[in-house]
Motif scaffolding. Structure first.
Motif, PDB file in Angstrom:
ATOM      1  N   CYS A 297     -14.281 -35.713 -13.704  1.00  0.00           N
ATOM      2  CA  CYS A 297     -14.565 -35.140 -12.386  1.00  0.00           C
ATOM      3  C   CYS A 297     -15.898 -35.621 -11.851  1.00  0.00           C
ATOM      4  O   CYS A 297     -16.924 -35.444 -12.500  1.00  0.00           O
ATOM      5  N   GLY A 298     -15.892 -36.171 -10.678  1.00  0.00           N
ATOM      6  CA  GLY A 298     -17.150 -36.581 -10.072  1.00  0.00           C
ATOM      7  C   GLY A 298     -17.528 -38.000 -10.435  1.00  0.00           C
ATOM      8  O   GLY A 298     -17.815 -38.805  -9.579  1.00  0.00           O
ATOM      9  N   GLU A 299     -17.480 -38.301 -11.741  1.00  0.00           N
ATOM     10  CA  GLU A 299     -17.915 -39.632 -12.153  1.00  0.00           C
ATOM     11  C   GLU A 299     -16.807 -40.672 -12.011  1.00  0.00           C
ATOM     12  O   GLU A 299     -17.034 -41.792 -11.577  1.00  0.00           O
ATOM     13  N   LYS A 300     -15.573 -40.291 -12.393  1.00  0.00           N
ATOM     14  CA  LYS A 300     -14.463 -41.245 -12.345  1.00  0.00           C
ATOM     15  C   LYS A 300     -13.553 -40.964 -11.152  1.00  0.00           C
ATOM     16  O   LYS A 300     -12.942 -41.853 -10.596  1.00  0.00           O
ATOM     17  N   ILE A 301     -13.427 -39.693 -10.837  1.00  0.00           N
ATOM     18  CA  ILE A 301     -12.623 -39.300  -9.680  1.00  0.00           C
ATOM     19  C   ILE A 301     -13.497 -38.409  -8.802  1.00  0.00           C
ATOM     20  O   ILE A 301     -13.904 -37.330  -9.216  1.00  0.00           O
ATOM     21  N   GLY A 302     -13.815 -38.901  -7.618  1.00  0.00           N
ATOM     22  CA  GLY A 302     -14.618 -38.109  -6.692  1.00  0.00           C
ATOM     23  C   GLY A 302     -13.701 -37.332  -5.774  1.00  0.00           C
ATOM     24  O   GLY A 302     -12.549 -37.708  -5.559  1.00  0.00           O
ATOM     25  N   MET A 303     -14.197 -36.215  -5.259  1.00  0.00           N
ATOM     26  CA  MET A 303     -13.356 -35.450  -4.340  1.00  0.00           C
ATOM     27  C   MET A 303     -14.179 -34.947  -3.171  1.00  0.00           C
ATOM     28  O   MET A 303     -15.309 -34.500  -3.352  1.00  0.00           O
ATOM     29  N   ILE A 304     -13.602 -35.052  -1.983  1.00  0.00           N
ATOM     30  CA  ILE A 304     -14.263 -34.457  -0.828  1.00  0.00           C
ATOM     31  C   ILE A 304     -13.279 -33.555  -0.096  1.00  0.00           C
ATOM     32  O   ILE A 304     -12.087 -33.810  -0.057  1.00  0.00           O
ATOM     33  N   PHE A 305     -13.799 -32.500   0.448  1.00  0.00           N
ATOM     34  CA  PHE A 305     -12.966 -31.499   1.099  1.00  0.00           C
ATOM     35  C   PHE A 305     -13.196 -31.536   2.604  1.00  0.00           C
ATOM     36  O   PHE A 305     -14.087 -32.217   3.098  1.00  0.00           O
ATOM     37  N   GLN A 306     -12.416 -30.732   3.282  1.00  0.00           N
ATOM     38  CA  GLN A 306     -12.529 -30.610   4.735  1.00  0.00           C
ATOM     39  C   GLN A 306     -13.967 -30.316   5.143  1.00  0.00           C
ATOM     40  O   GLN A 306     -14.476 -30.855   6.103  1.00  0.00           O
ATOM     41  N   ASP A 307     -14.606 -29.436   4.364  1.00  0.00           N
ATOM     42  CA  ASP A 307     -15.965 -29.060   4.721  1.00  0.00           C
ATOM     43  C   ASP A 307     -16.947 -29.491   3.640  1.00  0.00           C
ATOM     44  O   ASP A 307     -17.712 -28.696   3.140  1.00  0.00           O
ATOM     45  N   ALA A 308     -16.878 -30.790   3.295  1.00  0.00           N
ATOM     46  CA  ALA A 308     -17.826 -31.328   2.302  1.00  0.00           C
ATOM     47  C   ALA A 308     -19.249 -30.983   2.725  1.00  0.00           C
ATOM     48  O   ALA A 308     -20.103 -30.671   1.898  1.00  0.00           O
ATOM     49  N   GLY A 309     -19.474 -31.012   4.045  1.00  0.00           N
ATOM     50  CA  GLY A 309     -20.802 -30.690   4.546  1.00  0.00           C
ATOM     51  C   GLY A 309     -21.167 -29.250   4.283  1.00  0.00           C
ATOM     52  O   GLY A 309     -22.268 -28.937   3.830  1.00  0.00           O
ATOM     53  N   ALA A 310     -20.191 -28.361   4.521  1.00  0.00           N
ATOM     54  CA  ALA A 310     -20.460 -26.932   4.354  1.00  0.00           C
ATOM     55  C   ALA A 310     -20.682 -26.571   2.888  1.00  0.00           C
ATOM     56  O   ALA A 310     -21.264 -25.533   2.587  1.00  0.00           O
ATOM     57  N   SER A 311     -20.200 -27.421   1.976  1.00  0.00           N
ATOM     58  CA  SER A 311     -20.382 -27.096   0.563  1.00  0.00           C
ATOM     59  C   SER A 311     -21.770 -27.510   0.058  1.00  0.00           C
ATOM     60  O   SER A 311     -22.117 -27.274  -1.087  1.00  0.00           O
ATOM     61  N   LEU A 312     -22.557 -28.126   0.935  1.00  0.00           N
ATOM     62  CA  LEU A 312     -23.952 -28.399   0.571  1.00  0.00           C
ATOM     63  C   LEU A 312     -24.697 -27.075   0.500  1.00  0.00           C
ATOM     64  O   LEU A 312     -24.423 -26.152   1.261  1.00  0.00           O
ATOM     65  N   CYS A 313     -25.645 -26.996  -0.411  1.00  0.00           N
ATOM     66  CA  CYS A 313     -26.431 -25.765  -0.534  1.00  0.00           C
ATOM     67  C   CYS A 313     -27.430 -25.678   0.615  1.00  0.00           C
ATOM     68  O   CYS A 313     -28.179 -26.624   0.864  1.00  0.00           O
ATOM     69  N   PRO A 314     -27.433 -24.534   1.355  1.00  0.00           N
ATOM     70  CA  PRO A 314     -28.269 -24.462   2.563  1.00  0.00           C
ATOM     71  C   PRO A 314     -29.771 -24.420   2.285  1.00  0.00           C
ATOM     72  O   PRO A 314     -30.558 -24.751   3.169  1.00  0.00           O
ATOM     73  N   ILE A 315     -30.167 -24.008   1.075  1.00  0.00           N
ATOM     74  CA  ILE A 315     -31.601 -23.798   0.866  1.00  0.00           C
ATOM     75  C   ILE A 315     -32.276 -24.901   0.058  1.00  0.00           C
ATOM     76  O   ILE A 315     -33.404 -24.759  -0.368  1.00  0.00           O
ATOM     77  N   ARG A 316     -31.540 -25.995  -0.171  1.00  0.00           N
ATOM     78  CA  ARG A 316     -32.180 -27.129  -0.842  1.00  0.00           C
ATOM     79  C   ARG A 316     -32.006 -28.386  -0.003  1.00  0.00           C
ATOM     80  O   ARG A 316     -31.004 -28.543   0.697  1.00  0.00           O
ATOM     81  N   THR A 317     -32.987 -29.273  -0.071  1.00  0.00           N
ATOM     82  CA  THR A 317     -32.892 -30.491   0.741  1.00  0.00           C
ATOM     83  C   THR A 317     -31.751 -31.367   0.228  1.00  0.00           C
ATOM     84  O   THR A 317     -31.314 -31.254  -0.917  1.00  0.00           O
ATOM     85  N   ILE A 318     -31.293 -32.254   1.110  1.00  0.00           N
ATOM     86  CA  ILE A 318     -30.257 -33.223   0.745  1.00  0.00           C
ATOM     87  C   ILE A 318     -30.715 -34.003  -0.492  1.00  0.00           C
ATOM     88  O   ILE A 318     -29.956 -34.207  -1.440  1.00  0.00           O
ATOM     89  N   GLY A 319     -31.976 -34.420  -0.485  1.00  0.00           N
ATOM     90  CA  GLY A 319     -32.501 -35.209  -1.601  1.00  0.00           C
ATOM     91  C   GLY A 319     -32.408 -34.474  -2.930  1.00  0.00           C
ATOM     92  O   GLY A 319     -31.951 -35.037  -3.934  1.00  0.00           O
ATOM     93  N   GLU A 320     -32.824 -33.207  -2.940  1.00  0.00           N
ATOM     94  CA  GLU A 320     -32.747 -32.422  -4.182  1.00  0.00           C
ATOM     95  C   GLU A 320     -31.300 -32.334  -4.673  1.00  0.00           C
ATOM     96  O   GLU A 320     -31.026 -32.435  -5.870  1.00  0.00           O
ATOM     97  N   GLN A 321     -30.381 -32.134  -3.718  1.00  0.00           N
ATOM     98  CA  GLN A 321     -28.980 -31.971  -4.098  1.00  0.00           C
ATOM     99  C   GLN A 321     -28.392 -33.271  -4.627  1.00  0.00           C
ATOM    100  O   GLN A 321     -27.593 -33.279  -5.555  1.00  0.00           O
ATOM    101  N   ILE A 322     -28.820 -34.379  -4.029  1.00  0.00           N
ATOM    102  CA  ILE A 322     -28.330 -35.668  -4.509  1.00  0.00           C
ATOM    103  C   ILE A 322     -28.868 -35.921  -5.915  1.00  0.00           C
ATOM    104  O   ILE A 322     -28.130 -36.320  -6.819  1.00  0.00           O
ATOM    105  N   TYR A 323     -30.146 -35.638  -6.093  1.00  0.00           N
ATOM    106  CA  TYR A 323     -30.732 -35.866  -7.419  1.00  0.00           C
ATOM    107  C   TYR A 323     -29.989 -35.045  -8.479  1.00  0.00           C
ATOM    108  O   TYR A 323     -29.623 -35.547  -9.531  1.00  0.00           O
TER     109      TYR A 323
END
Ligand SMILES: Nc1ncnc2c1ncn2[C@@H]1O[C@H](COP(=O)(O)OP(=O)(O)O)[C@@H](O)[C@H]1O
Ligand SMILES: [Mg+2]
Length: 260
Positions: A84-110
């Motif tokens: 999961c994630g490494e070999k098969i990635g998945m995105i949903f209708q609201d991939a954006g909404a599943s981002l955590c609102p209180i952390r920066t994009i950079g922190e979440q990517i890291y």
């Protein structure tokens, strides 16, 4: 070329009741397969089965899902988490909404990279900004430092897709990735997924009820109705000369769009 993912006579049930029946298809490296069908036809269920995300009540009750010589329904939780994630990635209708609102994009990517690979924050940033640039995001540095609420909904969705691709999984499962977006952003997201296929040779399963998006992207199309395959074949064949009455109805219900 050898297929990378194949469903072989797959049946999926919830609480013992089958909702997906005898579905077979295969996906080759770099291929985009569009799965279309009305709401409730089993599209999301098909994708979730490949990620082991059917929940407590759901299971693959017949058939096999082969990924790189492994039968996914037979894998342990630990083996599944590796895929999961490494070999098969998945995105949903609201991939954006599943981002955590209180952390920066950079922190979440890291964090999402660090879950799979040993990598410093600096290296993660370099990798992410490199991908942002290839995807023609304006001002990657600003995106890296932003909180999700500081970006538009469309930009969040595009970032969500980019995050799913940072591990360069050979397979990307996209469940209605454009449904919540306005037309202009839809177009950008379609371009983004096509660019990812060009860059990494990613094979994509694109689930959507939008025939326009499918005709712009898919190499092959599978039509699902009440968990059964109505039609499956090359995109041009299915779009131009559908063999099945149901497919014809589905296609005639939308304005024709030309492949670009
Ligand atoms: N967790 C669940 N428990 C019970 N039934 C479910 C569950 N998830 C989906 N289903 C049923 O499976 C069928 C297919 O649903 P789904 O895969 O979400 O369809 P689609 O994505 O095409 O709209 C529907 O009848 C739905 O009610
Ligand atoms: Mg769905």
């Amino acid at each position: 070329m050898k297929e990378i993912l194949s469903y072989d006579s797959v049946e999926i049930s919830f609480d013992g009741e089958a909702v997906v029946h005898d579905v077979s298809f295969s996906l080759h490296p770099g291929e985009i397969l569009g799965i279309v069908g009305e709401s409730g036809s089993g599209k999301s269920t098909l994708l979730k089965a490949a990620m082991g995300l059917l929940g407590k009540s759901g299971m693959v009750t017949r058939g096999d899902i082969w990924f790189q010589e492994k039968d996914i329904p037979d894998l342990s939780r630990g083996e599944m988490q590796k895929i999961c994630g490494e070999k098969i990635g998945m995105i949903f209708q609201d991939a954006g909404a599943s981002l955590c609102p209180i952390r920066t994009i950079g922190e979440q990517i890291y964090e999402s990279i660090a879950a799979h690979k040993k990598m410093s924050r600096e290296q993660a940033k370099e990798k992410a900004l490199g991908l942002f640039e290839k995807l023609k995001f304006q001002d990657g540095e600003r995106i890296w430092n932003s909180y999700p609420f500081e970006l538009s909904g469309g930009m969040n969705q595009r970032v969500g897709i980019a995050i799913a691709m940072l591990m360069e999984p050979p397979v990307l499962l996209a469940d209605e990735p454009t449904s919540a977006l306005d037309m202009a952003v839809q177009r950008q997201v379609v371009q983004e997924m096509l660019a990812l296929r060009e860059l990494f040779g990613t094979a994509i399963i694109l689930v959507t009820h939008d025939i326009g998006v499918v005709s712009a992207m898919a190499d092959s199309i599978l039509v699902l109705k009440e968990g059964n395959v109505m039609e499956y074949g090359a995109a041009a064949q299915v779009l131009e000369a559908p063999q099945n009455e149901y497919t014809r109805k589905l296609l005639s219900a939308v304005p024709r769009l030309r492949r670009s």
